[in-house]
Design a protein around this motif. Structure first.
Motif, PDB file in Angstrom:
ATOM      1  N   GLN A   1       2.541   5.549  17.896  1.00  0.00           N
ATOM      2  CA  GLN A   1       3.947   5.921  17.785  1.00  0.00           C
ATOM      3  C   GLN A   1       4.637   5.704  19.123  1.00  0.00           C
ATOM      4  N   ASP A   2       5.872   5.203  19.099  1.00  0.00           N
ATOM      5  CA  ASP A   2       6.548   4.857  20.350  1.00  0.00           C
ATOM      6  C   ASP A   2       6.755   6.056  21.265  1.00  0.00           C
ATOM      7  N   THR A   3       6.854   7.268  20.723  1.00  0.00           N
ATOM      8  CA  THR A   3       7.049   8.445  21.563  1.00  0.00           C
ATOM      9  C   THR A   3       5.860   8.691  22.484  1.00  0.00           C
ATOM     10  N   GLU A   4       4.666   8.309  22.039  1.00  0.00           N
ATOM     11  CA  GLU A   4       3.495   8.454  22.907  1.00  0.00           C
ATOM     12  C   GLU A   4       3.603   7.540  24.116  1.00  0.00           C
TER      13      GLU A   4
ATOM     14  N   THR B   1       2.211   0.840   7.785  1.00  0.00           N
ATOM     15  CA  THR B   1       1.991   2.150   8.389  1.00  0.00           C
ATOM     16  C   THR B   1       3.199   3.034   8.105  1.00  0.00           C
ATOM     17  N   ASN B   2       3.042   4.325   8.276  1.00  0.00           N
ATOM     18  CA  ASN B   2       4.162   5.254   8.105  1.00  0.00           C
ATOM     19  C   ASN B   2       4.869   5.543   9.415  1.00  0.00           C
ATOM     20  N   MET B   3       4.433   4.952  10.511  1.00  0.00           N
ATOM     21  CA  MET B   3       5.042   5.215  11.808  1.00  0.00           C
ATOM     22  C   MET B   3       6.272   4.341  12.025  1.00  0.00           C
ATOM     23  N   THR B   4       7.300   4.966  12.602  1.00  0.00           N
ATOM     24  CA  THR B   4       8.500   4.217  12.964  1.00  0.00           C
ATOM     25  C   THR B   4       8.391   3.748  14.408  1.00  0.00           C
TER      26      THR B   4
ATOM     27  N   TYR C   1      -0.117   8.244  25.918  1.00  0.00           N
ATOM     28  CA  TYR C   1      -1.147   7.410  25.294  1.00  0.00           C
ATOM     29  C   TYR C   1      -2.101   6.800  26.306  1.00  0.00           C
ATOM     30  N   THR C   2      -3.403   6.973  26.060  1.00  0.00           N
ATOM     31  CA  THR C   2      -4.447   6.197  26.700  1.00  0.00           C
ATOM     32  C   THR C   2      -5.463   5.866  25.631  1.00  0.00           C
ATOM     33  N   SER C   3      -6.281   4.871  25.897  1.00  0.00           N
ATOM     34  CA  SER C   3      -7.248   4.444  24.880  1.00  0.00           C
ATOM     35  C   SER C   3      -8.268   5.527  24.578  1.00  0.00           C
ATOM     36  N   TYR C   4      -8.447   6.493  25.475  1.00  0.00           N
ATOM     37  CA  TYR C   4      -9.451   7.519  25.250  1.00  0.00           C
ATOM     38  C   TYR C   4      -8.848   8.886  24.952  1.00  0.00           C
ATOM     39  N   SER C   5      -7.502   8.984  24.898  1.00  0.00           N
ATOM     40  CA  SER C   5      -6.898  10.288  24.611  1.00  0.00           C
ATOM     41  C   SER C   5      -6.570  10.455  23.140  1.00  0.00           C
ATOM     42  N   VAL C   6      -6.586   9.361  22.390  1.00  0.00           N
ATOM     43  CA  VAL C   6      -6.264   9.445  20.968  1.00  0.00           C
ATOM     44  C   VAL C   6      -7.533   9.773  20.196  1.00  0.00           C
ATOM     45  N   LYS C   7      -7.570  10.964  19.605  1.00  0.00           N
ATOM     46  CA  LYS C   7      -8.762  11.398  18.890  1.00  0.00           C
ATOM     47  C   LYS C   7      -8.817  10.816  17.477  1.00  0.00           C
ATOM     48  N   ASP C   8      -7.666  10.709  16.826  1.00  0.00           N
ATOM     49  CA  ASP C   8      -7.626  10.243  15.441  1.00  0.00           C
ATOM     50  C   ASP C   8      -6.839   8.943  15.362  1.00  0.00           C
ATOM     51  N   ILE C   9      -7.406   7.957  14.696  1.00  0.00           N
ATOM     52  CA  ILE C   9      -6.720   6.689  14.516  1.00  0.00           C
ATOM     53  C   ILE C   9      -5.660   6.859  13.433  1.00  0.00           C
ATOM     54  N   PRO C  10      -4.394   6.554  13.730  1.00  0.00           N
ATOM     55  CA  PRO C  10      -3.357   6.692  12.699  1.00  0.00           C
ATOM     56  C   PRO C  10      -3.658   5.802  11.499  1.00  0.00           C
ATOM     57  N   ASN C  11      -3.179   6.213  10.336  1.00  0.00           N
ATOM     58  CA  ASN C  11      -3.403   5.448   9.121  1.00  0.00           C
ATOM     59  C   ASN C  11      -2.587   4.166   9.134  1.00  0.00           C
TER      60      ASN C  11
ATOM     61  N   GLY D   1       0.774  -1.234   0.000  1.00  0.00           N
ATOM     62  CA  GLY D   1       0.000   0.000   0.000  1.00  0.00           C
ATOM     63  C   GLY D   1       0.800   1.275   0.000  1.00  0.00           C
ATOM     64  N   GLY D   2       2.105   1.203  -0.241  1.00  0.00           N
ATOM     65  CA  GLY D   2       2.915   2.411  -0.267  1.00  0.00           C
ATOM     66  C   GLY D   2       3.357   2.901   1.100  1.00  0.00           C
ATOM     67  N   TYR D   3       3.110   2.149   2.166  1.00  0.00           N
ATOM     68  CA  TYR D   3       3.532   2.557   3.503  1.00  0.00           C
ATOM     69  C   TYR D   3       5.040   2.371   3.662  1.00  0.00           C
ATOM     70  N   ARG D   4       5.643   3.203   4.504  1.00  0.00           N
ATOM     71  CA  ARG D   4       7.099   3.170   4.670  1.00  0.00           C
ATOM     72  C   ARG D   4       7.568   2.004   5.533  1.00  0.00           C
ATOM     73  N   HIS D   5       6.683   1.515   6.395  1.00  0.00           N
ATOM     74  CA  HIS D   5       7.092   0.451   7.316  1.00  0.00           C
ATOM     75  C   HIS D   5       6.067  -0.688   7.305  1.00  0.00           C
ATOM     76  N   THR D   6       6.576  -1.882   7.466  1.00  0.00           N
ATOM     77  CA  THR D   6       5.737  -3.076   7.532  1.00  0.00           C
ATOM     78  C   THR D   6       6.069  -3.842   8.807  1.00  0.00           C
TER      79      THR D   6
END
Length: 207
Positions: free
Chosen positions: A88-91, A122-125, A97-107, A68-73
């Motif tokens: 993302q690991d930085t969260e 995904t494009n996340m490292t 990160y909490t299950s209710y603090s993420v407003k947008d689901i990453p692609n 799908g053109g994503y940078r990471h598999t």
């Protein structure tokens, strides 16, 4: 608590005779054995059950097929029934990160690399995954999950073993009520920080 105990609870919900084992040589045991694990996996995947959630790093892999053109598999978690979030690991490291603090689901997307390998693009490292795992030990099932599972299983048995659609609808409705009760229980056990409007904060500082 055993799988047989759970099946007997479901059978008692619809007024059917009990079994001594899922390996019994009779129709009731065979149908229970046929439906139990499917029902357990389905009910697990229907809700964010705390006892079945895992948050862990994903294993990065190199692939030659198109994803799908994503940078990471990443490898799909072996025993995952449902993915809630890719994070993302930085969260994780910063405690954001909490299950209710993420407003947008990453692609991200799930792919079948071959007949036996699932992967996540995904494009996340250094991505983490929040998912529900296929828990099969009845001893760690909480009471509200047992209620939901046995009611869903009872609905399935009412349809296949008894052939009573009215009984099926009744048990399925109780199952849906158990899911709603689970949501209420989880909501009451969470503490949300109150986000006050900026104007309110500034007015308090001025006094």
């Amino acid at each position: 608590m055993t799988e047989t105990d759970l099946c007997n609870m479901a059978l008692s919900h619809i007024g059917e005779g009990l079994i001594t084992s899922l390996d019994d040589d009779n129709e009731t045991a065979r149908i229970c054995n046929q439906y139990y694990h499917h029902a357990r996996r389905l009910v697990l995947s229907q809700y964010m059950w705390g006892f079945a959630r895992r948050v862990e790093p994903l294993a990065n892999i190199q692939v030659e097929t198109y994803t799908g053109g994503y940078r990471h598999t990443y490898l799909y978690p072996e025993h995952a029934l449902r993915i809630y979030r890719i994070i993302q690991d930085t969260e994780i490291r910063n405690g954001l990160y909490t299950s209710y603090s993420v407003k947008d689901i990453p692609n991200y997307e799930v792919f079948n690399l071959d007949s036996s390998t699932k992967a996540i693009g995904t494009n996340m490292t250094r991505a983490y995954v929040d998912y529900v795992v296929d828990v099969n030990d009845p001893d760690i099932f909480p009471p509200i999950f047992i209620e939901a599972l046995t009611r869903f299983l009872a609905a399935s048995l009412a349809q296949s073993l008894v052939g009573n659609m009215e009984m099926y609808r009744s048990q399925f409705q109780i199952y849906q009520g158990a899911l709603l009760e689970a949501k209420n229980i989880v909501s009451s056990e969470r503490q949300f920080d109150l986000e006050l409007p900026v104007g309110y904060i500034e007015s308090r500082r001025a006094t």
